[in-house]
Motif scaffolding. Sequence first.
Motif, short mmCIF file in Angstrom:
data_model
loop_
_atom_site.label_atom_id
_atom_site.label_comp_id
_atom_site.label_asym_id
_atom_site.label_seq_id
_atom_site.Cartn_x
_atom_site.Cartn_y
_atom_site.Cartn_z
N ALA A 1 1.19 -1.26 0.01
CA ALA A 1 0.00 0.03 0.12
C ALA A 1 0.87 1.30 0.16
CB ALA A 1 -0.90 -0.02 1.27
N SER A 2 1.90 1.22 0.79
CA SER A 2 2.85 2.46 0.87
C SER A 2 3.52 2.50 -0.58
CB SER A 2 3.68 2.27 2.12
OG SER A 2 4.56 1.66 1.90
N SER B 1 2.60 1.91 -3.57
CA SER B 1 1.79 1.75 -4.82
C SER B 1 2.00 3.02 -5.58
CB SER B 1 0.50 1.30 -4.21
OG SER B 1 -0.35 1.24 -5.30
N GLU B 2 1.78 3.73 -4.99
CA GLU B 2 1.54 5.12 -5.61
C GLU B 2 2.93 5.43 -6.54
OE1 GLU B 2 0.86 10.00 -4.91
OE2 GLU B 2 0.90 8.76 -3.15
N VAL B 3 4.05 5.24 -5.83
CA VAL B 3 5.28 5.35 -6.60
C VAL B 3 5.30 4.58 -7.74
CG1 VAL B 3 7.58 4.93 -6.68
CG2 VAL B 3 6.65 6.50 -4.67
N GLU C 1 2.99 3.03 -9.41
CA GLU C 1 2.07 3.52 -10.49
C GLU C 1 2.66 4.37 -11.52
OE1 GLU C 1 -0.90 2.39 -11.49
OE2 GLU C 1 -0.36 0.74 -9.71
N ASP C 2 3.35 5.33 -10.67
CA ASP C 2 3.97 6.66 -11.65
C ASP C 2 4.95 5.94 -12.61
OD1 ASP C 2 4.72 8.90 -12.68
OD2 ASP C 2 6.52 9.08 -11.11
N LYS D 1 5.00 -4.86 -10.25
CA LYS D 1 3.63 -4.66 -10.76
C LYS D 1 2.94 -6.11 -10.69
CE LYS D 1 0.01 -1.89 -11.86
NZ LYS D 1 -0.71 -1.04 -10.79
N GLU E 1 2.88 -7.31 -7.46
CA GLU E 1 1.87 -6.76 -6.70
C GLU E 1 0.60 -7.46 -6.87
OE1 GLU E 1 0.45 -3.18 -7.75
OE2 GLU E 1 0.14 -2.19 -5.75
N ARG F 1 11.88 12.52 -11.21
CA ARG F 1 11.06 12.13 -10.07
C ARG F 1 11.74 10.76 -9.53
NH1 ARG F 1 7.31 13.03 -13.96
NH2 ARG F 1 6.41 10.87 -13.99
N ARG G 1 13.51 10.74 -5.71
CA ARG G 1 13.05 9.74 -4.40
C ARG G 1 14.17 9.33 -3.94
NH1 ARG G 1 8.10 9.10 -8.12
NH2 ARG G 1 9.27 7.29 -9.16
#
Lengths: 430, 430, 430, 430
Positions: free
Chosen positions: A16-17, A19-21, A23-24, A392, A395, D31, D35
């Motif tokens: 969850a933590s 996931s955002e990165v 996705e980008d 991915k 995941e 990006r 990070r």
Amino acid sequence: MTGSPISIDLVSQSNASASEVLEDEYAALGRKLERRGIAIDAIKDRVKDFGVAVPSWGAGRGGTRFAKFPLAGEPTNIHEKLEDCAVIHQLGKSTPGVSPHFPWDCVDDYAGLREEAAAYDLVFDAVNSNTFQDQPDQVQTYATGSLSSTVEATRQQAIEHNIDCIEIGKKIGSKRLTVWVGDGTNFPGQQDLGRSLDRYIDATSHVYDALPADWTMMLEHKMFEPAFYSSVIADWGSSLMAAQELGDQCKCLVDLGHHAPNVNIEQIVARLHRAGKLGGFHFNDSKYGDDDLDSGSINPHQLFLVFNELIEAERNPREGFDPSYMIDQSHNVTDPIESMLSSAETIAGCFARAVIVDREALSAAQNDNDVMLAFRTLRAAYDTDVGPILAKAREEQGGAIDWLGVYRASKYRERKAQERKAVGLGAGIV
Amino acid sequence: MTGSPISIDLVSQSNASASEVLEDEYAALGRKLERRGIAIDAIKDRVKDFGVAVPSWGAGRGGTRFAKFPLAGEPTNIHEKLEDCAVIHQLGKSTPGVSPHFPWDCVDDYAGLREEAAAYDLVFDAVNSNTFQDQPDQVQTYATGSLSSTVEATRQQAIEHNIDCIEIGKKIGSKRLTVWVGDGTNFPGQQDLGRSLDRYIDATSHVYDALPADWTMMLEHKMFEPAFYSSVIADWGSSLMAAQELGDQCKCLVDLGHHAPNVNIEQIVARLHRAGKLGGFHFNDSKYGDDDLDSGSINPHQLFLVFNELIEAERNPREGFDPSYMIDQSHNVTDPIESMLSSAETIAGCFARAVIVDREALSAAQNDNDVMLAFRTLRAAYDTDVGPILAKAREEQGGAIDWLGVYRASKYRERKAQERKAVGLGAGIV
Amino acid sequence: MTGSPISIDLVSQSNASASEVLEDEYAALGRKLERRGIAIDAIKDRVKDFGVAVPSWGAGRGGTRFAKFPLAGEPTNIHEKLEDCAVIHQLGKSTPGVSPHFPWDCVDDYAGLREEAAAYDLVFDAVNSNTFQDQPDQVQTYATGSLSSTVEATRQQAIEHNIDCIEIGKKIGSKRLTVWVGDGTNFPGQQDLGRSLDRYIDATSHVYDALPADWTMMLEHKMFEPAFYSSVIADWGSSLMAAQELGDQCKCLVDLGHHAPNVNIEQIVARLHRAGKLGGFHFNDSKYGDDDLDSGSINPHQLFLVFNELIEAERNPREGFDPSYMIDQSHNVTDPIESMLSSAETIAGCFARAVIVDREALSAAQNDNDVMLAFRTLRAAYDTDVGPILAKAREEQGGAIDWLGVYRASKYRERKAQERKAVGLGAGIV
Amino acid sequence: MTGSPISIDLVSQSNASASEVLEDEYAALGRKLERRGIAIDAIKDRVKDFGVAVPSWGAGRGGTRFAKFPLAGEPTNIHEKLEDCAVIHQLGKSTPGVSPHFPWDCVDDYAGLREEAAAYDLVFDAVNSNTFQDQPDQVQTYATGSLSSTVEATRQQAIEHNIDCIEIGKKIGSKRLTVWVGDGTNFPGQQDLGRSLDRYIDATSHVYDALPADWTMMLEHKMFEPAFYSSVIADWGSSLMAAQELGDQCKCLVDLGHHAPNVNIEQIVARLHRAGKLGGFHFNDSKYGDDDLDSGSINPHQLFLVFNELIEAERNPREGFDPSYMIDQSHNVTDPIESMLSSAETIAGCFARAVIVDREALSAAQNDNDVMLAFRTLRAAYDTDVGPILAKAREEQGGAIDWLGVYRASKYRERKAQERKAVGLGAGIV
């Protein structure tokens, strides 16, 4: 016992933590690949379907003739090894098979062992025989050879052991037998080089005769070690000769560390495929000899080139293409679970890079003898950072985006160090 | 022109003065061998029957991509090369055959060339084709391949050249064609590794079809150089695959310098013999790559071990054993005549040492796994100084006991330096 | 306990029956050498003065990470090892020194151990430290390094162990310490390559400071194994750098099996001698890696070329020349006593061949750039069968002309198999 | 003559059409790096400052001893070579220096040559001497050595030639002399290995004495070729010994293709840096010997590991760190301009990857002996696709984002094929 040795919650929270990165990065890579005419999701699906087996013995610390330095919490029996293999597959999702070695992994109840593995979402891959060591209760010694021994009783003992392995394999759901022997010599003159191969092939033919019709026997060649002057099955040429004589169900297995210095291994892959004899792989890396280092740790580009040939073989199957993949490394200084997770990711990454090669452009450049364009077409795929695709795929299958972070946070090894009995010092053999 | 470029009187006088010492040494060695149950004269007779061909191009100075340093008096055409080969055979008596290379040795009158050789007591051995260089009048370039080229016209040109070589060979009395190609790549991706071999085998099959029924075609593999990433026929496994597909008249040729580092060449010899595909040898020595150094100059023991396999093969011919032997060296810093005399003596010496191995004792020790005894049985033969046998064989055939002394006393090279046109500097290619 | 583990009568009887043949062969060789201006007795005297140490651990069976196959009757402590070394020296007369390894050879009474050796006519040569294995009672692990460890306490422990070895050495009459560490890495990035050497040199300097004034410390480099990506002291260049920094009493030791493939070891010998840093040798042979095969069994010519440099160094001592010679082999398939007798004979034979090189002729040919003559001058010595000289030297010193026959007739090993406790199976480490 | 051999408009148009994609990729990578705490623009600026020289002779087709296949339009004099180098720098913007070779690049007016280069925005880097070939007007031959020759007049000639090179270098603005000799032997015994180095160092000291105070002399070692048994400066150890004796202005140059098989080159880099003797690099790649393949084409990971050491050296300069970088490849099957553009990009890419290594994390993991974390920290940098950074750096300096597309669109080579005189066939030397 549970199919998930690592807390599923821990995995979920970590994913969850992250996931955002992801996705980008996945989106950015998707745009890049799309510009080359490649749909990233299709590549991700191929990665999900890709699997490489882990060897049961790889779950323990390895060593050298000088010493073995044990790891607190390493497994000492097949049940503990399976549990560790389950961790690897739970987090990495690309190692569904476990390849056992006998007599190391002998148990009383093989049906039970198969169920034990299934509960971990694992299956058994190729079974491995062992005629390079003497066991305490063994009648004949393998000190001067096994399947190629000059002693008929020794050859017979080795034949029977291999047939036993097949019998066990049937019970645990395997369809493949890998035969590697350490047979060879340490002195010029020690044995007749031609007759040694005669005896090897003759003895191995009796094992071959015991193969079920849907099984494959894989011969593994190795240039040297434990034999230091000559090895009976030292190179792919000898392996091919033997496999041709033994029959259609016999194929050759390529271990990346078993070749002479400088040899072009990817071309050997192409040659064995052309001969219809490419049976499988043992993945590892090496710098000097059969170092059994982590796959891709020394020469990741070579691993990519091997997969490039495998994708070519898949597209041009000639007489069929169904190789068996296994990690085969010696984890002397790392936690074997971490090394096999890292290696499985590296191997899947090389597979993914080989899949995204623009094969039409490559083929056109080859036909035009446009050397630079052909080279750069291949290199463009290798230079692509496919990490987001691998993450991915993990995941989506319930594995961990950040498998190292999750594994360490789980304190799995520390817990096992409390639970499992200690391994003694490997004092070395020298 | 004469069959004896060196004065026969000079040889006789030298032999006369060396004869007494030789008798003593031959007698002492005879007693030693007799104690092992070996009749020295029988060994001497085998040495007399032993022959190794010399390559026509070996009569000239070789070089590297960096430079060639010409030798005053070196030959510049096949006629002069034959004369030099005649010197070698006159003094050494173990090199009756000359192996020509085309187009380098092209002439108008091949029947005349054959007679020219015969007058020197020489015959022509295997013919060699050349598709690794472009010739001034050539239509298609071999820059990116010859028999394996992606360009059909290039493959056709290479096929026709090889067939031309067969035609020439028929006229000069040869029965063998040696095919070595430099085809390969310098970059990963440059060519499809599998299809390159397909094209090579397909093209070569057209050459094979042109072979007379009593000819042999020999495929020569080479790990690298001129191609530096992959070579189409890089190893004995590829050579074997191609020879198997091409047919019974196609065999494999082993050049001692064309292997990966550390490879056990004597076992390759045993393997190819077992496969019925051992066609011939190119003798030389090397320390690093295909150094083309003088035979046995770096590792004489390895040369002995190769001959040990050849004697084993002779005693156990399986599907037949009739290999072709040739010296193939690059004489960059010596007089080629001296180097080939020295090499022929070294080769014949290794042959003689292999002949005197106590094969019954060796075989018994092997069967008993008495490793030390087997090793020492082989080593006893290697450690024997067979020089007197070689010298006696030369003397009895009219050669020179002290070939180096006679050659230098003859001032042959100095005379040729006056007579022959000078060779230009080899400026190097880098 | 006796200085002659093998019956002196047995030796005498065997020599008596072999003497006549030896006389004939020695006389014939004497005539041959005399014609070259060499007095055979002078060569024999040099051979008598020549000695090479044997390692205590070499008396036991070696093995590989895959397995060790024990030999019935092999020694299991330093007392039994000394007895076996006494057999080797009694029969071969060229191995007066024994090199011990600690803690393997630790005893309570070192003065007694020295006397025990002396009773066998043996002395102790270089002492060897061991920081490549963990011992049961050890506080710090060497799993990730010893003298180069990032952990100060580990470095300190390794320093102290080496100083302990010096202290033991003083008691047993040694004057040399050999330092070999397995320190290095298995992964790129595992350690900082520069700082690892900094730490190694700093720690080793503390050992150096503890050296008595008449001692030599020898650094042994090794390309790889047990470390498979990088080794701190991997090559002679690193060894030289460290020895230069450490001081005049620190020298470099050359083990013939610790080099990269194809490397010209004899030139390394010449280089280290020129730098005043040639400290000693570990003799063995190899075909692939650090195979630890019997000296001269694979490439006897290379061993001769090494001795050729040693004789050159002796004649041109520059800053001094006093190297220490030791056999260092792993006897995996032979009786170690037989292998060390065979190896000592081979080594002494290469020494003898190097001694009989016509150095004036060689030097003249080199100065004239007469390449062929220089080569053949060296080769003439190599091709000489010096067996009679070695046998005569043994006979005159009370050793056995036919050491293998005597040893086997003595049934020494069979007796020890009855007397000594059995060694367990080496199950392998993989 | 113009500083921009390729149309500036063509470059601009191409960049304009590629710019949008590059912005997207550069932003995504930015990006990702952010990070990790890395500012992408800082990396880009370091890439802009990075330069690697190209060799004048690299602008022509290379070949092997077997053949050279000329390229239509290849340069045949230093003026044409400069023009080609200008193309490389115009499009790639990372190769501002040209390294000339004498006598190959001799002209009458060196001041004019320097201006000619400057007009192309080029400067001259290290000058290279040539004592491995004989020139038509040369008095002494280098056939058996140059700076190490036994012939004093030959050594003197070689000294004078090197001093001439320094004199030329002063005129063209160079500050470095690279000395590589082919001196060595092809036969054991050909030369005395120790005295050869004595002579080499003595002769080279006379060259050293002629060095201006702000110059550096770089010694280039090479394992073999053109010498095939021994080379005087064969390894980094010999190079270091010579450089130490010669003085502070003498350093060692590492050519990536001049080592024994399997050698850990990055550790050699670390060793030479530690000794204060790391002078420079010749970049290329190889699979078998000194193949002189395109940099990073075979083992890009090794090239990265070399740069990893260079960045470590930069951060820990010890006694100073100012290495000289040059591409040194043989372009046998490609357009040299394309190969050098591709190689310069690969080299700069490995530099960039080494720059983005998280050195604090790496160092911490090393100190903790956290092997897996250390390895993965390094690998994370290697796996990063730094292409967008390289492209952005080119774009901002006026180079071409898509240099291959622009170069081919420019038809530069086709035009030169019309304008320049043809090169003859390289018939090969064998």
